[in-house]
Design an enzyme around this catalytic site. Structure first.
Site, PDB file in Angstrom:
ATOM      1  N   ASP A 261     -36.969  -6.725 -41.080  1.00 47.42           N
ATOM      2  CA  ASP A 261     -37.088  -7.876 -41.724  1.00 47.42           C
ATOM      3  C   ASP A 261     -38.483  -8.116 -42.183  1.00 47.42           C
ATOM      4  OD1 ASP A 261     -36.815 -10.548 -42.542  1.00 47.42           O
ATOM      5  OD2 ASP A 261     -36.542 -11.415 -40.885  1.00 47.42           O
ATOM      6  N   GLY A 303     -33.556 -10.115 -51.049  1.00 44.13           N
ATOM      7  CA  GLY A 303     -33.217  -9.742 -52.172  1.00 44.13           C
ATOM      8  C   GLY A 303     -34.121  -9.515 -53.428  1.00 44.13           C
ATOM      9  N   ASP A 324     -32.127 -17.007 -46.301  1.00 42.25           N
ATOM     10  CA  ASP A 324     -31.161 -17.326 -45.020  1.00 42.25           C
ATOM     11  C   ASP A 324     -30.330 -18.600 -45.650  1.00 42.25           C
ATOM     12  OD1 ASP A 324     -33.165 -16.071 -43.928  1.00 42.25           O
ATOM     13  OD2 ASP A 324     -33.456 -17.475 -42.125  1.00 42.25           O
TER      14      ASP A 324
HETATM   15  C1  GAL Z   1     -35.521 -14.349 -41.284  1.00 40.29           C
HETATM   16  C2  GAL Z   1     -33.997 -13.774 -41.437  1.00 40.29           C
HETATM   17  C3  GAL Z   1     -33.228 -14.245 -40.462  1.00 40.29           C
HETATM   18  C4  GAL Z   1     -33.823 -14.226 -39.109  1.00 40.29           C
HETATM   19  C5  GAL Z   1     -35.144 -14.683 -38.958  1.00 40.29           C
HETATM   20  C6  GAL Z   1     -35.844 -14.210 -37.623  1.00 40.29           C
HETATM   21  O1  GAL Z   1     -36.485 -13.988 -42.145  1.00 40.29           O
HETATM   22  O2  GAL Z   1     -33.855 -13.844 -42.776  1.00 40.29           O
HETATM   23  O3  GAL Z   1     -32.080 -13.879 -40.624  1.00 40.29           O
HETATM   24  O4  GAL Z   1     -33.959 -12.899 -38.863  1.00 40.29           O
HETATM   25  O5  GAL Z   1     -36.230 -14.118 -39.949  1.00 40.29           O
HETATM   26  O6  GAL Z   1     -37.161 -14.762 -37.432  1.00 40.29           O
END
Ligand code: GAL
Length: 517
Positions: A261, A303, A324
């Site tokens: 991430d 994306g 998200d």
């Molecule tokens: C976001 C991600 C989520 C989740 C979250 C955790 O950036 O898109 O799916 O993983 O971080 O902090």
């Protein structure tokens, strides 16, 4: 950045509900009135889930034959490749294949009422994720409260609920298992790494190897999460500068899946050019490739840079196509009712995914989810909207990753997750994602071409009242008499000439499969 993230998750969600406007069947919050369309699994044996599976030579193999039918079931694999064995009582296939090649096997399952068999192809080469991943992820229900016990309970529930019998396989921890420097919660504090520089888990995860052993013992696979930046999105230690050690650690712990991430990487790396955006993912996938186990890589960078065009090239098996779906219920609701941010159709995302690399539009937001105030509450999606999400996900060949409370599923939630004819569309071995063919007023028709020459068609209604939706053969590229089957109800509807027209409830869908007569 925040603004961009908000925009992205709004943009993203519009692929879900195709720009539904106004409010929904919101009066309907009583689970007892939710209409369950999926028939109960028959006591007679049936083999479900993927028909093809990729593994690398020399990597540990874990796959559980997904089959419904009254237990006990006896499981067999005919023509099983050298190096593998199947436990006849659990259907767990384990071992190692050393010789690359395509192995055509047959699964056979038998109980006191009869037996079923089906071909299953094992492709031992360099490609993983030959069909979209199916599993569970901790984020939307447990966010930063996730623990070892929650993960073990999730693995138990995947078996006891029967989800494993429909092809669900991954049990994935999201953010918040690592040390969080500066946290006010002492369970999250500690040395981020040991003297070898290997990442440590926090006190909520006292025995990572024990945890993955437990998940594997159930015939399931385990997933973990980190960031290319120094910190994850929730402020825990990330992999920046320690990528080699962290991947080695995940492999030694026994993880099979990594969500990588972007998060704080934005503060370290640049993101102006494609090479900037690709750099951390190329680095990590090269390290992953050198491990002695298969680790599926999920790119999570919302994306950026049209990741669908290069996610596979940089070694990803799936890539999040936008932000998200919801950081809050308000977020989901806003996103649901916005028109005009149609990420999927606007960018023709169906052209980029296929066996080995999938568009990931985020998780299935059904069942009980976090309200981000320390409680779990029912999804804000109405029943029709939930049917719409699962249908659309399987039409676009998205990973089916449930992120609600797997230990607390009512019959309705389970019925949404375990309709084998819908799953069969998602897991079709040809792996050609579907796309929208027509959009007219509040109605949309989507098609997905399937391996056997049939097609799955979703007839969607974005409007506030039920509407007639028509799928015309001329729009679908069909001609003549066609046999139509309702997939949610698993019922043949008859033979139709020229078109199929049906009344679709507000924000709902009718999903059919069409075969030439
Ligand atoms: C976001 C991600 C989520 C989740 C979250 C955790 O950036 O898109 O799916 O993983 O971080 O902090």
């Amino acid at each position: 950045m925040k603004k961009r993230r908000n925009f992205l998750f709004v943009a993203f969600y519009s692929i879900l509900l195709l720009g539904i406007s106004g409010c929904s069947d919101k009066g309907n919050r009583n689970p007892n009135t939710f209409e369950i369309l999926t028939p109960k699994p028959s006591p007679v044996p049936r083999i479900n889930g993927a028909k093809i599976f990729g593994v690398r030579p020399g990597s540990p193999f874990i796959f559980t034959i997904p089959a419904t039918g009254s237990k006990p079931i006896n499981y067999e694999v005919l023509n099983i490749p050298a190096g593998l064995s199947c436990d006849p009582k659990t259907g767990q296939i384990t071992g190692v294949i050393e010789e690359p090649g395509e192995y055509l096997t047959t699964f056979r399952v038998t109980n006191k009422l009869g037996s079923a068999q089906r071909e299953f192809k094992i492709v031992c080469g360099d490609k993983l994720a030959l069909t979209p991943h199916m599993g569970w992820n901790s984020w939307y229900v447990w966010e930063n409260h996730v623990t070892d016990k929650i993960m073990r309970d999730a693995a138990d529930a995947m078996v006891s609920s029967g989800m494993i019998d429909h092809g669900y396989m991954y049990v994935n921890i999201d953010d918040c298992w690592a040390i969080k420097p500066g946290s006010t919660d002492s369970t999250l504090l500690g040395e981020p790494r040991d003297i070898r520089g290997m990442v440590n888990s926090n006190k909520r995860f006292p025995d990572m190897k024990g945890l993955t052993d437990y998940i594997h013992s159930k015939g399931l696979k385990a997933g973990i999460y980190t960031s290319p930046g120094p910190f994850t999105c929730a402020g825990h230690i990330g992999a920046y500068g320690k990528e080699e050690q962290d991947i080695a650690r995940f492999a030694e712990w026994g993880y099979d899946f990594l969500k990588y991430d972007w998060c704080s990487y934005g503060k370290i790396g640049r993101k102006d050019t494609l090479p900037d955006l690709q750099k951390p993912y190329i680095l990590i996938s090269n390290i992953i490739r050198n491990q002695k186990r298969d680790i599926v890589l999920n790119l999570c960078q919302y994306g950026m840079g049209d990741v669908w065009k290069w996610g596979k090239e940089v070694g990803g098996q799936s890539w999040r196509t936008a932000g998200d779906l919801g950081g809050s219920f308000e977020g989901i609701a806003t996103a649901l009712f916005r028109d005009g941010f149609d990420v999927y159709s606007r960018n023709s995302l169906h052209l980029y995914a296929g066996p080995g690399g999938w568009n990931d539009p985020d998780y299935l937001l059904i069942g009980y989810l976090s309200n981000w105030k320390g409680e779990t509450v029912p999804t804000p999606l109405t029943p029709n909207e939930q049917y719409t999400q699962v249908s659309l996900w399987s039409l676009v060949a998205a990973p089916l990753i449930f992120s609600g409370d797997i230990t607390r599923m009512d019959d309705f939630t389970l019925s949404l997750l375990t309709n084998d004819e819908i799953i069969e569309v998602d897991q079709d071995p040809m792996g050609k994602p579907g796309y929208r063919v027509t959009k007219s007023g509040d109605t949309e028709v989507w098609i997905r071409h399937l391996e056997d020459g049939s097609c799955a068609v979703g007839l969607f209604n974005r409007g506030e009242n039920s509407l007639n939706v028509t799928a015309r053969w001329s729009d679908l590229g069909l001609a003549g008499k066609q046999r139509v089957r309702d997939l949610w109800r698993q019922k043949n509807l008859g033979r139709f000439n020229d078109e199929f027209s049906v009344k679709v409830p507000q924000h709902g869908v009718v999903m059919v499969r069409i075969w030439p007569h």
